[in-house]
Scaffold this motif. Sequence first.
Motif, PDB file in Angstrom:
ATOM      1  N   UNK A 170      55.512   5.718  30.451  1.00 31.03           N
ATOM      2  CA  UNK A 170      55.583   4.511  29.638  1.00 31.03           C
ATOM      3  C   UNK A 170      56.743   3.662  30.139  1.00 31.03           C
ATOM      4  N   UNK A 171      56.462   2.425  30.528  1.00 28.52           N
ATOM      5  CA  UNK A 171      57.478   1.553  31.112  1.00 28.52           C
ATOM      6  C   UNK A 171      58.347   0.911  30.033  1.00 28.52           C
ATOM      7  N   UNK A 172      59.550   0.523  30.420  1.00 31.63           N
ATOM      8  CA  UNK A 172      60.435  -0.240  29.541  1.00 31.63           C
ATOM      9  C   UNK A 172      60.080  -1.716  29.664  1.00 31.63           C
ATOM     10  N   UNK A 173      59.686  -2.324  28.574  1.00 35.70           N
ATOM     11  CA  UNK A 173      59.147  -3.678  28.664  1.00 35.70           C
ATOM     12  C   UNK A 173      59.517  -4.534  27.464  1.00 35.70           C
ATOM     13  N   UNK A 174      59.567  -5.830  27.699  1.00 40.60           N
ATOM     14  CA  UNK A 174      59.823  -6.847  26.680  1.00 40.60           C
ATOM     15  C   UNK A 174      61.123  -6.596  25.919  1.00 40.60           C
ATOM     16  N   UNK A 175      62.123  -6.081  26.578  1.00 37.35           N
ATOM     17  CA  UNK A 175      63.445  -5.951  25.974  1.00 37.35           C
ATOM     18  C   UNK A 175      64.218  -7.237  26.207  1.00 37.35           C
ATOM     19  N   UNK A 176      64.921  -7.699  25.187  1.00 34.66           N
ATOM     20  CA  UNK A 176      65.624  -8.980  25.264  1.00 34.66           C
ATOM     21  C   UNK A 176      67.109  -8.751  24.973  1.00 34.66           C
ATOM     22  N   UNK A 177      67.951  -9.304  25.848  1.00 35.26           N
ATOM     23  CA  UNK A 177      69.408  -9.246  25.709  1.00 35.26           C
ATOM     24  C   UNK A 177      69.916 -10.685  25.547  1.00 35.26           C
ATOM     25  N   UNK A 178      70.621 -10.963  24.472  1.00 36.81           N
ATOM     26  CA  UNK A 178      71.130 -12.313  24.220  1.00 36.81           C
ATOM     27  C   UNK A 178      72.642 -12.284  23.994  1.00 36.81           C
ATOM     28  N   UNK A 179      73.350 -13.158  24.694  1.00 38.56           N
ATOM     29  CA  UNK A 179      74.793 -13.347  24.479  1.00 38.56           C
ATOM     30  C   UNK A 179      75.568 -12.040  24.574  1.00 38.56           C
ATOM     31  N   UNK A 180      75.211 -11.224  25.561  1.00 33.19           N
ATOM     32  CA  UNK A 180      75.879  -9.941  25.760  1.00 33.19           C
ATOM     33  C   UNK A 180      76.879 -10.022  26.908  1.00 33.19           C
ATOM     34  N   UNK A 181      77.840  -9.117  26.908  1.00 38.24           N
ATOM     35  CA  UNK A 181      78.833  -8.992  27.979  1.00 38.24           C
ATOM     36  C   UNK A 181      78.714  -7.610  28.589  1.00 38.24           C
ATOM     37  N   UNK A 182      78.670  -7.562  29.922  1.00 39.62           N
ATOM     38  CA  UNK A 182      78.626  -6.295  30.650  1.00 39.62           C
ATOM     39  C   UNK A 182      79.824  -6.264  31.584  1.00 39.62           C
TER      40      UNK A 182
END
Length: 277
Positions: A170-182
């Motif tokens: 099962x693939x990792x899909x449609x994940x959304x990251x907003x205004x994050x710091x790495x």
Amino acid sequence: YAACTEGQNDTVVMIGRPTTAASTTGTFRLASTLTWAKAATHLIGECAPSMVAQRARISTATGATVNVNPLVNVTGIGCIFLNFSLFQGVGQSGTEEQLWQDAGQRNYYGNVAFGGMGGATGGPGDADSYSLKLYGGQENLFEHCYFGVDRRSRSAANTNILIRKNATNVASTRNIFRNCVTAMYATATTPTFIDGNESGGMDRFNLFQNCTFINSGTSTLTAGVAFHATQGGVTIMDNCTMTGATDWTASDTAVVRIAGPVPNGTTTGLAVSANTA
């Protein structure tokens, strides 16, 4: 967590209790992996909503000598994780540090600080270390989250955010990251902020919006992110900024789409030194 009933939107409140800048009295300490498997069951930190190292916190046991990998494993769906931090820094020699794994769906992360690879030895120098792993995780939303620790030297090809398919493909899909710091402190050119370098590890898309990637170390990364030519779907970097890396990817690839202002020719989103002359 044991008292919660799955599917009832029960909520665990983790209370921070800082008394000094270094105080960790609000830390919940784990000796083994915490598996969060109950759907619609939430974890919220009660503390000041600072973005880095909030003092409602999860970490390893005081004096621990063996890493807990992963420290937290989420398999539930529809869960809220809000306003707390994690820290992993046992420093077990020659052993990876793997902080948080999400194999669930439709979970929400708000203002969570994923402080992985915090050991003085071990994890930051091991290629299998990560702060967050999406392991077939789907349709999750990360807002105003912080990934990584820049107190330790990263000297191996490890990553802040690892994106992979799970054991049943099962693939990792449609994940959304907003205004994050790495963030990281690299002493080698090989660490990455994001590693999606697996054939079939994704599907459709994963989206990063208004995110900032900061390497403040002594080595400039060859590439900030790594993706596979046949990963499946695309990764979109929308109005993101990266510093401390020569390029987004090691070679031109159609699976990474970058949008935003162009400060220096073709290097969209790569921070440049200010010229005040």
